[in-house]
Design an enzyme around this catalytic site. Sequence first.
Site, PDB file in Angstrom:
ATOM      1  N   LEU A   1      27.237  31.119   7.692  1.00  0.00           N
ATOM      2  CA  LEU A   1      27.288  32.566   7.520  1.00  0.00           C
ATOM      3  C   LEU A   1      28.758  32.932   7.624  1.00  0.00           C
ATOM      4  O   LEU A   1      29.435  32.504   8.568  1.00  0.00           O
ATOM      5  CB  LEU A   1      26.480  33.292   8.599  1.00  0.00           C
ATOM      6  N   ASP A   2      29.277  33.714   6.676  1.00  0.00           N
ATOM      7  CA  ASP A   2      30.705  33.989   6.698  1.00  0.00           C
ATOM      8  C   ASP A   2      31.075  34.914   7.866  1.00  0.00           C
ATOM      9  O   ASP A   2      30.213  35.428   8.582  1.00  0.00           O
ATOM     10  CB  ASP A   2      31.214  34.518   5.352  1.00  0.00           C
ATOM     11  N   TYR A   3      32.368  35.127   8.041  1.00  0.00           N
ATOM     12  CA  TYR A   3      32.921  35.830   9.204  1.00  0.00           C
ATOM     13  C   TYR A   3      32.287  37.208   9.405  1.00  0.00           C
ATOM     14  O   TYR A   3      32.011  37.625  10.533  1.00  0.00           O
ATOM     15  CB  TYR A   3      34.434  35.951   9.007  1.00  0.00           C
TER      16      TYR A   3
ATOM     17  N   SER B   1      29.340  38.249   8.090  1.00  0.00           N
ATOM     18  CA  SER B   1      27.876  38.239   8.035  1.00  0.00           C
ATOM     19  C   SER B   1      27.302  37.965   9.424  1.00  0.00           C
ATOM     20  O   SER B   1      27.984  37.455  10.308  1.00  0.00           O
ATOM     21  CB  SER B   1      27.387  37.189   7.040  1.00  0.00           C
TER      22      SER B   1
END
Length: 312
Positions: free
Chosen positions: A123-125, A127
């Site tokens: 999960l990106d920063y 999200s």
Amino acid sequence: MTTKATKQPEETPQGDRLQKILAQAGIASRRKAEQIILDGRVQVNGNVIKELGTRHDISKDHIRVDGKLLHGREQQRYYMLNKPRGYVTTLDDPEKRPTVMELMTKQKGPHGDHVRLYPVGRLDYLSEGLLLMTNDGELANSLSKAAAGVEKTYLVKVSGQPPASGLDQIRRGIMIDRGRLNEVRSGRRDRVITAPARIELVRGGDNPWYELTLTEGRNRQLRKMFEEIGHHVEKIRRIGYGALRLDVPPGEFRELTPGEVTALGRAAKGQKVVPKKKTPEFAQLKAPAKPKANKPRRALAGRSTAPRRRPV
């Protein structure tokens, strides 16, 4: 009369590859375990092994790393973490940003031990939401393969109202950049079409929320899909992974039940799994805050409420 000697079939090596044994024992990832072997830090039955791919049986062979004897496979652990915004999904970060590992270790290990956990997927920063953490490398690799088609469900807040035609494009599959946003390789953009997705409106308005289910997990895929139809993604929360639904508060985690682990294994094999009918609190959108009503001003005690007369 001479007879030709019959060639005996070669015996198939038994056991697991040495780098796999080290990874399962929690020494390091399989890739780092390979370097440990090449560096001559591993002994099997008193002999230094520097060759990759040799097979051994940890129940019969004495395997040492830096002189320390391995006692068997590390006990496998499986957790659901609710990742907040502002954490990176990695074991460590060169930019010194907070990582999901800090959330898992803040209580010094849920079992009092120190198993080597790592995240399944990313999960990106910016999200948030459901992230699986485990030390079961085989299951993690199986879940991450696109061929398994494991469903991941998200709540997505979009800037502006996408047209029906754009949402239909997402449902059918839409062409996006394979690499980073706006990345150009060899003078051309590397493009790929996404798999069909399910999408439905959860909350309308100027900045609507959608529930979207994918069977793949390309780099920043959700953001790219909406960018292609001209809309920016403001928020992403993953609420489902296979049969799992997010049911822990932000920043917290819990261990999966044996039944949930079995369901993940079934999903990794491409078998159908069904989540519980009741959606947990943390997998739902909160009701929008109601605007505060303006209360009438109370008259001060002893003061007349009659209108003031202007002086003549």
